[in-house]
Scaffold this motif. Sequence first.
Motif, PDB file in Angstrom:
ATOM      1  N   ASN A  63       0.933  -1.301   0.064  1.00 50.62           N
ATOM      2  CA  ASN A  63      -0.030  -0.085   0.002  1.00 50.62           C
ATOM      3  C   ASN A  63       0.950   1.224   0.074  1.00 50.62           C
ATOM      4  O   ASN A  63       0.767   2.213   0.666  1.00 50.62           O
ATOM      5  CB  ASN A  63      -1.060   0.083   1.316  1.00 50.62           C
ATOM      6  CG  ASN A  63      -2.131  -1.138   1.334  1.00 50.62           C
ATOM      7  OD1 ASN A  63      -2.915  -1.155   0.699  1.00 50.62           O
ATOM      8  ND2 ASN A  63      -1.675  -2.041   2.109  1.00 50.62           N
ATOM      9  N   GLU A  65       1.860   3.826  -1.912  1.00 50.01           N
ATOM     10  CA  GLU A  65       1.105   5.270  -2.451  1.00 50.01           C
ATOM     11  C   GLU A  65       0.179   5.544  -1.339  1.00 50.01           C
ATOM     12  O   GLU A  65       0.341   6.927  -0.829  1.00 50.01           O
ATOM     13  CB  GLU A  65       0.833   5.192  -3.722  1.00 50.01           C
ATOM     14  CG  GLU A  65       0.123   6.537  -4.428  1.00 50.01           C
ATOM     15  CD  GLU A  65       1.152   7.595  -4.190  1.00 50.01           C
ATOM     16  OE1 GLU A  65       0.772   8.767  -3.938  1.00 50.01           O
ATOM     17  OE2 GLU A  65       2.418   7.212  -4.767  1.00 50.01           O
ATOM     18  N   ARG A  66      -0.711   4.838  -0.905  1.00 49.43           N
ATOM     19  CA  ARG A  66      -1.719   5.463  -0.029  1.00 49.43           C
ATOM     20  C   ARG A  66      -0.954   5.501   1.540  1.00 49.43           C
ATOM     21  O   ARG A  66      -1.199   6.681   1.976  1.00 49.43           O
ATOM     22  CB  ARG A  66      -2.620   4.314   0.437  1.00 49.43           C
ATOM     23  CG  ARG A  66      -3.705   4.718   1.175  1.00 49.43           C
ATOM     24  CD  ARG A  66      -4.982   3.896   1.193  1.00 49.43           C
ATOM     25  NE  ARG A  66      -4.786   2.475   2.033  1.00 49.43           N
ATOM     26  CZ  ARG A  66      -5.145   2.443   3.213  1.00 49.43           C
ATOM     27  NH1 ARG A  66      -5.506   3.380   3.955  1.00 49.43           N
ATOM     28  NH2 ARG A  66      -4.819   1.336   3.762  1.00 49.43           N
ATOM     29  N   GLU A  69       0.724   8.888   1.040  1.00 45.35           N
ATOM     30  CA  GLU A  69      -0.330  10.243   1.162  1.00 45.35           C
ATOM     31  C   GLU A  69      -0.771  10.627   2.595  1.00 45.35           C
ATOM     32  O   GLU A  69      -0.691  11.716   3.104  1.00 45.35           O
ATOM     33  CB  GLU A  69      -1.381   9.801   0.243  1.00 45.35           C
ATOM     34  CG  GLU A  69      -0.811   9.795  -1.256  1.00 45.35           C
ATOM     35  CD  GLU A  69      -2.136   9.358  -1.992  1.00 45.35           C
ATOM     36  OE1 GLU A  69      -3.245   8.921  -1.502  1.00 45.35           O
ATOM     37  OE2 GLU A  69      -1.910   9.494  -3.359  1.00 45.35           O
ATOM     38  N   CYS A  70      -0.988   9.497   3.209  1.00 39.44           N
ATOM     39  CA  CYS A  70      -1.421   9.578   4.884  1.00 39.44           C
ATOM     40  C   CYS A  70      -0.325  10.076   5.404  1.00 39.44           C
ATOM     41  O   CYS A  70      -0.568  11.046   6.342  1.00 39.44           O
ATOM     42  CB  CYS A  70      -1.862   8.175   5.038  1.00 39.44           C
ATOM     43  SG  CYS A  70      -3.514   7.405   4.519  1.00 39.44           S
ATOM     44  N   TYR A 200      -4.720   6.170   7.822  1.00 38.56           N
ATOM     45  CA  TYR A 200      -4.357   4.677   7.147  1.00 38.56           C
ATOM     46  C   TYR A 200      -5.350   3.666   7.752  1.00 38.56           C
ATOM     47  O   TYR A 200      -5.644   2.887   6.946  1.00 38.56           O
ATOM     48  CB  TYR A 200      -2.767   4.943   7.504  1.00 38.56           C
ATOM     49  CG  TYR A 200      -2.325   3.608   6.553  1.00 38.56           C
ATOM     50  CD1 TYR A 200      -2.019   3.745   5.275  1.00 38.56           C
ATOM     51  CD2 TYR A 200      -1.885   2.313   7.351  1.00 38.56           C
ATOM     52  CE1 TYR A 200      -1.513   2.659   4.573  1.00 38.56           C
ATOM     53  CE2 TYR A 200      -1.385   1.315   6.236  1.00 38.56           C
ATOM     54  CZ  TYR A 200      -1.337   1.760   5.240  1.00 38.56           C
ATOM     55  OH  TYR A 200      -0.586   0.486   4.426  1.00 38.56           O
TER      56      TYR A 200
END
Length: 204
Positions: A63, A65-66, A69-70, A200
């Motif tokens: 995960n 990229e997520r 970002e978080c 997240y």
Amino acid sequence: ARFTTSLLPEYLAAMEFAVPANDLVDQITGGRRAVERRFDVAGSDLRISRISWALLVVDAVLNAERLRECYNRALAAYRKEHRVRTSGRPVPQLEKIDERIELPFWACRPGEPRRRLFVQTVNTKWRLFAEQMPMAEVSRNDLFAWAESPGRVTPFSDWAVRPRALMLTLWARMLFADFFIHGIGGAQYDRMTDGIIRDYFGVE
């Protein structure tokens, strides 16, 4: 207790007889324990390098990229709230360079400086990098096999993976301890980790 003479000789003697004697961290720990015993203080020490980060790292790889970002959102919110304008404070943002996504972990190898860990998705596999240096190319099965072997702290040849500040805080708070203080940086790290956990994992 009061001491009229220095405890430094005891500290140094304990460092000298630490096992293994060529490990500076064990030597420092041995010296500290010797001094603490004189004050009737007893504690337990658990070295980060001897804990498995497999499950957390595997989740981060899958995960990436997520998580980036978080992580960056939590950092940006903290900087805005506290009017922090320096790009490297309290921690730097996670970067995306070409198709490589930075993860909040260190890649370490004996005798070399630690390097930032990056991941790149290629078809059905993930390429891991220590900065620009290729570490490994792994499949989903490779990742799951690593996650099921919690004793392996060095799954990629001679490379090891270690957590950076916020991931150490996150891991300790989510998976290890009821209460965790991250040294002198804790007041900053914990507040940012609140945001990452909320964003997240979707929990308070």
